[in-house]
Scaffold this active site. Structure first.
Site, PDB file in Angstrom:
ATOM      1  N   HIS A  16       8.120   0.926   3.602  1.00  0.00           N
ATOM      2  CA  HIS A  16       8.060   1.771   2.400  1.00  0.00           C
ATOM      3  C   HIS A  16       8.528   3.288   2.806  1.00  0.00           C
ATOM      4  CE1 HIS A  16       4.206   2.192   4.416  1.00  0.00           C
ATOM      5  NE2 HIS A  16       4.082   3.403   3.501  1.00  0.00           N
ATOM      6  N   GLU A  52      -2.765   4.164  -4.687  1.00  0.00           N
ATOM      7  CA  GLU A  52      -1.527   3.795  -4.703  1.00  0.00           C
ATOM      8  C   GLU A  52      -1.080   2.690  -5.446  1.00  0.00           C
ATOM      9  OE1 GLU A  52      -0.787   2.212  -0.797  1.00  0.00           O
ATOM     10  OE2 GLU A  52      -0.885  -0.094  -1.463  1.00  0.00           O
ATOM     11  N   GLN A  63       6.196   3.962  -2.523  1.00  0.00           N
ATOM     12  CA  GLN A  63       4.808   3.940  -2.400  1.00  0.00           C
ATOM     13  C   GLN A  63       4.259   5.377  -3.235  1.00  0.00           C
ATOM     14  OE1 GLN A  63       2.523   4.458   1.290  1.00  0.00           O
ATOM     15  NE2 GLN A  63       1.157   2.869   0.765  1.00  0.00           N
ATOM     16  N   HIS A  87       5.784  10.169   3.962  1.00  0.00           N
ATOM     17  CA  HIS A  87       5.830   9.535   5.108  1.00  0.00           C
ATOM     18  C   HIS A  87       6.969   8.318   5.017  1.00  0.00           C
ATOM     19  CE1 HIS A  87       2.670   7.074   3.326  1.00  0.00           C
ATOM     20  NE2 HIS A  87       3.314   6.156   4.182  1.00  0.00           N
ATOM     21  N   GLU A 137       4.378   5.494   9.576  1.00  0.00           N
ATOM     22  CA  GLU A 137       3.638   4.603   9.444  1.00  0.00           C
ATOM     23  C   GLU A 137       4.079   3.422  10.119  1.00  0.00           C
ATOM     24  OE1 GLU A 137       0.394   2.563   6.431  1.00  0.00           O
ATOM     25  OE2 GLU A 137       1.964   3.879   5.553  1.00  0.00           O
TER      26      GLU A 137
END
Length: 146
Positions: A16, A52, A63, A87, A137
Site C-alpha cells: 500500500h 484508516e 491507505q 509511507h 512499512e
C-alpha cells in the site's frame, strides 16, 4: 541463501501507499468521486493513533490515514508537512526475517520487533533515513491469506 526471494525477507509487492489526510470522510468522498473507488476496509488502529480507509487498486491498496489526535505520529506529520504521502508499505512473507536482514545491513529501524497491523496483518516500520527520506512499512499477511 540470504537475499534469495524464498527466504521471506524480500518484498514481493507494494502492499500500500499510506496518505495522511486531515479529514478522512472528506478524503474518502474525493477518492470515490474522482476515481470511482469505494473503501474495501476501514479500521481504527489504536496503537498507531489512526483511522484508516483502504481502497483496492489491483493487488495493492491506497491507505488514507487520519490521526485520532494531534499528538500521534500522523498528527505530527500533518502539522509538519501537511497532507500527502506518509509511507510506502512493502509486502513480505516474513516481517521478522526482513527486520533481521535490514538490521544486518545497518538500516535504522523504528520497530525492533513486529507488531499487529490493520486487517490482521503483522507490520514493522523502518526509519526514513534508511530509505532516502521515505518511511517504510513491512507488511505480512495473516496465515492463509496471500
Amino acid at each position: 541463501m540470504p537475499g534469495h526471494a524464498s527466504d521471506g525477507a524480500i518484498p514481493t509487492q507494494i502492499d500500500h501507499v499510506g496518505i495522511a489526510v486531515l479529514d478522512l470522510e472528506a478524503a474518502v468522498r474525493v477518492y470515490h468521486a474522482a476515481l470511482g473507488l469505494e473503501p474495501v476496509h476501514r479500521e481504527r488502529v489504536e496503537d498507531q493513533g489512526v483511522d484508516e480507509a483502504l481502497f483496492a487498486v489491483g493487488a495493492s491498496y491506497v491507505q488514507l490515514l487520519a490521526p485520532t489526535g494531534p499528538d500521534t505520529p500522523v498528527g505530527r506529520f500533518l502539522a509538519r508537512r501537511g497532507e500527502g504521502v506518509h509511507h510506502v508499505g512493502y509486502r513480505v512473507s516474513d516481517v521478522e526475517a526482513t527486520l533481521a536482514r535490514l538490521r544486518q545491513a545497518g538500516v535504522p529501524l523504528v520497530d525492533e520487533r513486529p507488531r499487529p497491523g490493520s486487517r490482521g496483518t503483522t507490520v514493522a516500520f523502518v526509519h526514513p533515513t534508511g530509505f532516502r527520506g521515505v518511511l517504510v512499512e513491512l507488511v505480512q499477511e495473516p496465515a492463509g491469506r496471500p
